[in-house]
Design a protein around this motif. Sequence first.
Motif, PDB file in Angstrom:
ATOM      1  N   GLY A   1      12.406 -20.249  -5.445  1.00 42.00           N
ATOM      2  CA  GLY A   1      12.114 -20.601  -4.066  1.00 42.00           C
ATOM      3  C   GLY A   1      11.012 -19.749  -3.462  1.00 42.00           C
ATOM      4  N   LEU A   2      10.456 -20.235  -2.363  1.00 41.53           N
ATOM      5  CA  LEU A   2       9.326 -19.567  -1.734  1.00 41.53           C
ATOM      6  C   LEU A   2       9.693 -18.199  -1.168  1.00 41.53           C
ATOM      7  CD1 LEU A   2       7.596 -22.529   0.131  1.00 41.53           C
ATOM      8  CD2 LEU A   2       6.609 -21.126  -1.697  1.00 41.53           C
ATOM      9  N   ALA A   3      10.850 -18.098  -0.525  1.00 44.55           N
ATOM     10  CA  ALA A   3      11.221 -16.824   0.092  1.00 44.55           C
ATOM     11  C   ALA A   3      11.412 -15.740  -0.952  1.00 44.55           C
ATOM     12  CB  ALA A   3      12.491 -17.003   0.921  1.00 44.55           C
ATOM     13  N   GLU A   4      12.149 -16.043  -1.985  1.00 42.23           N
ATOM     14  CA  GLU A   4      12.397 -15.049  -3.023  1.00 42.23           C
ATOM     15  C   GLU A   4      11.102 -14.681  -3.736  1.00 42.23           C
ATOM     16  OE1 GLU A   4      15.154 -14.767  -6.996  1.00 42.23           O
ATOM     17  OE2 GLU A   4      16.050 -15.600  -5.169  1.00 42.23           O
ATOM     18  N   GLY A   5      10.264 -15.674  -4.019  1.00 46.35           N
ATOM     19  CA  GLY A   5       8.993 -15.390  -4.665  1.00 46.35           C
ATOM     20  C   GLY A   5       8.102 -14.513  -3.815  1.00 46.35           C
ATOM     21  N   PHE A   6       8.103 -14.734  -2.512  1.00 46.81           N
ATOM     22  CA  PHE A   6       7.298 -13.943  -1.586  1.00 46.81           C
ATOM     23  C   PHE A   6       7.721 -12.475  -1.635  1.00 46.81           C
ATOM     24  CE2 PHE A   6       6.178 -12.151   2.513  1.00 46.81           C
ATOM     25  CZ  PHE A   6       4.967 -12.731   2.835  1.00 46.81           C
ATOM     26  N   LEU A   7       9.020 -12.240  -1.617  1.00 48.08           N
ATOM     27  CA  LEU A   7       9.541 -10.877  -1.603  1.00 48.08           C
ATOM     28  C   LEU A   7       9.297 -10.159  -2.920  1.00 48.08           C
ATOM     29  CD1 LEU A   7      12.864 -11.671   0.248  1.00 48.08           C
ATOM     30  CD2 LEU A   7      10.987 -10.312   1.146  1.00 48.08           C
ATOM     31  N   VAL A   8       9.507 -10.860  -4.016  1.00 49.86           N
ATOM     32  CA  VAL A   8       9.270 -10.244  -5.320  1.00 49.86           C
ATOM     33  C   VAL A   8       7.785  -9.928  -5.481  1.00 49.86           C
ATOM     34  CG1 VAL A   8       9.374 -10.587  -7.817  1.00 49.86           C
ATOM     35  CG2 VAL A   8      11.285 -11.298  -6.386  1.00 49.86           C
ATOM     36  N   SER A   9       6.928 -10.845  -5.047  1.00 45.94           N
ATOM     37  CA  SER A   9       5.487 -10.629  -5.137  1.00 45.94           C
ATOM     38  C   SER A   9       5.077  -9.372  -4.383  1.00 45.94           C
ATOM     39  CB  SER A   9       4.746 -11.846  -4.579  1.00 45.94           C
ATOM     40  OG  SER A   9       3.355 -11.650  -4.608  1.00 45.94           O
ATOM     41  N   ALA A  10       5.576  -9.221  -3.155  1.00 48.76           N
ATOM     42  CA  ALA A  10       5.230  -8.040  -2.360  1.00 48.76           C
ATOM     43  C   ALA A  10       5.737  -6.767  -3.028  1.00 48.76           C
ATOM     44  CB  ALA A  10       5.819  -8.179  -0.954  1.00 48.76           C
ATOM     45  N   ALA A  11       6.923  -6.834  -3.629  1.00 50.33           N
ATOM     46  CA  ALA A  11       7.489  -5.655  -4.297  1.00 50.33           C
ATOM     47  C   ALA A  11       6.655  -5.259  -5.510  1.00 50.33           C
ATOM     48  CB  ALA A  11       8.930  -5.928  -4.706  1.00 50.33           C
ATOM     49  N   VAL A  12       6.182  -6.230  -6.263  1.00 48.55           N
ATOM     50  CA  VAL A  12       5.340  -5.924  -7.430  1.00 48.55           C
ATOM     51  C   VAL A  12       4.039  -5.267  -6.986  1.00 48.55           C
ATOM     52  CG1 VAL A  12       4.007  -6.916  -9.320  1.00 48.55           C
ATOM     53  CG2 VAL A  12       6.331  -7.719  -8.893  1.00 48.55           C
ATOM     54  N   LEU A  13       3.408  -5.804  -5.957  1.00 52.33           N
ATOM     55  CA  LEU A  13       2.139  -5.231  -5.496  1.00 52.33           C
ATOM     56  C   LEU A  13       2.325  -3.802  -5.001  1.00 52.33           C
ATOM     57  CD1 LEU A  13       0.613  -8.329  -3.689  1.00 52.33           C
ATOM     58  CD2 LEU A  13      -0.114  -7.325  -5.863  1.00 52.33           C
TER      59      LEU A  13
ATOM     60  N   ALA B   1       0.035  -8.702 -16.257  1.00 46.45           N
ATOM     61  CA  ALA B   1      -0.185 -10.027 -16.824  1.00 46.45           C
ATOM     62  C   ALA B   1       0.862 -11.018 -16.314  1.00 46.45           C
ATOM     63  CB  ALA B   1      -0.153  -9.955 -18.347  1.00 46.45           C
ATOM     64  N   ARG B   2       2.107 -10.588 -16.277  1.00 50.73           N
ATOM     65  CA  ARG B   2       3.164 -11.488 -15.786  1.00 50.73           C
ATOM     66  C   ARG B   2       2.966 -11.803 -14.313  1.00 50.73           C
ATOM     67  NH1 ARG B   2       9.135 -10.587 -18.431  1.00 50.73           N
ATOM     68  NH2 ARG B   2       8.505 -10.678 -20.611  1.00 50.73           N
ATOM     69  N   TYR B   3       2.569 -10.785 -13.550  1.00 54.12           N
ATOM     70  CA  TYR B   3       2.369 -11.033 -12.131  1.00 54.12           C
ATOM     71  C   TYR B   3       1.200 -11.980 -11.894  1.00 54.12           C
ATOM     72  CZ  TYR B   3       1.459 -10.667  -7.241  1.00 54.12           C
ATOM     73  OH  TYR B   3       1.248 -10.999  -5.931  1.00 54.12           O
ATOM     74  N   ASP B   4       0.105 -11.822 -12.624  1.00 56.33           N
ATOM     75  CA  ASP B   4      -1.053 -12.714 -12.443  1.00 56.33           C
ATOM     76  C   ASP B   4      -0.659 -14.163 -12.701  1.00 56.33           C
ATOM     77  OD1 ASP B   4      -2.691 -10.634 -11.763  1.00 56.33           O
ATOM     78  OD2 ASP B   4      -3.646 -10.456 -13.735  1.00 56.33           O
ATOM     79  N   ALA B   5       0.109 -14.409 -13.753  1.00 58.28           N
ATOM     80  CA  ALA B   5       0.553 -15.771 -14.054  1.00 58.28           C
ATOM     81  C   ALA B   5       1.482 -16.291 -12.962  1.00 58.28           C
ATOM     82  CB  ALA B   5       1.248 -15.806 -15.406  1.00 58.28           C
ATOM     83  N   PHE B   6       2.408 -15.443 -12.513  1.00 55.75           N
ATOM     84  CA  PHE B   6       3.332 -15.829 -11.440  1.00 55.75           C
ATOM     85  C   PHE B   6       2.556 -16.138 -10.164  1.00 55.75           C
ATOM     86  CE2 PHE B   6       5.632 -14.556  -7.648  1.00 55.75           C
ATOM     87  CZ  PHE B   6       6.829 -15.241  -7.761  1.00 55.75           C
ATOM     88  N   ASP B   7       1.603 -15.269  -9.813  1.00 55.29           N
ATOM     89  CA  ASP B   7       0.882 -15.400  -8.550  1.00 55.29           C
ATOM     90  C   ASP B   7       0.071 -16.687  -8.502  1.00 55.29           C
ATOM     91  OD1 ASP B   7       0.050 -14.197  -5.989  1.00 55.29           O
ATOM     92  OD2 ASP B   7      -1.914 -14.104  -6.923  1.00 55.29           O
TER      93      ASP B   7
END
Length: 238
Positions: free
Chosen positions: A182-194, A219-225
């Motif tokens: 989902g968008l909310a969870e992806g948003f939070l995980v993305s911010a945590a990785v950065l 590499a995993r984050y780039d693909a996810f993003d």
Amino acid sequence: MEERNGLSARSAVLSALLGSHPPRLPARHLVRIGALFGIAEGTVRVALSRMVAAGDLLQSDGQYTLSQRLVERQARQDESRDPHTKAWDGTWEVAVVTAERRAPADRAALRHTMTALRLAELREGTWLRPANLVRAWPEIVTAQCTLIDGRPHGDPTPLLWDLDGWAAEARRLERALDGARGLAEGFLVSAAVLRHLLADPLLPTELLPDGWPGARLRARYDAFDRRYREVLQEHLRG
């Protein structure tokens, strides 16, 4: 998930703009991002007004843009995703504070700059790291410090960075990226990785433990993003 806890309207706005290129979004998009976390439109708009008043954001024609200070933070964030490094010959950069009678604001600004440059403090006023990064020394450093190139007797890395702790969190975030729904969870995980990549000391391979997860997390984050940005943009346009 853990990343869900305590997300404020200000945090949602900053994360959205720091992840946008260019870092500019209309108010309606920021409101829709806040809604992903149950943040009311009025709360988002109040946060935007306060951030403009504080100098964090610039506003024009309904568009909100990061201030210069935060644009510099975005540049560091981008650099942490694709760092500029060079072959390491064993030399370390050493910055020793030699300026006298520094104001508290100057001390705080230097500490912030040193951390952003990925130096670590061995003892008060002595900062160092391997000389494997491609960058220039800013004036705030040259004005307060004497710069030295040297070679320590022995490896001071364990005294300077918690590599095991960073690696453990990186592996947890890899799993979080794989499991984000989902968008909310992806948003939070993305911010945590950065945020975590900003804390990577970017050491040369010679000083890293076996199985270091830095490159793999990037590499995993780039693909996810790439996938996530497409879905988010569709949601915002809708």
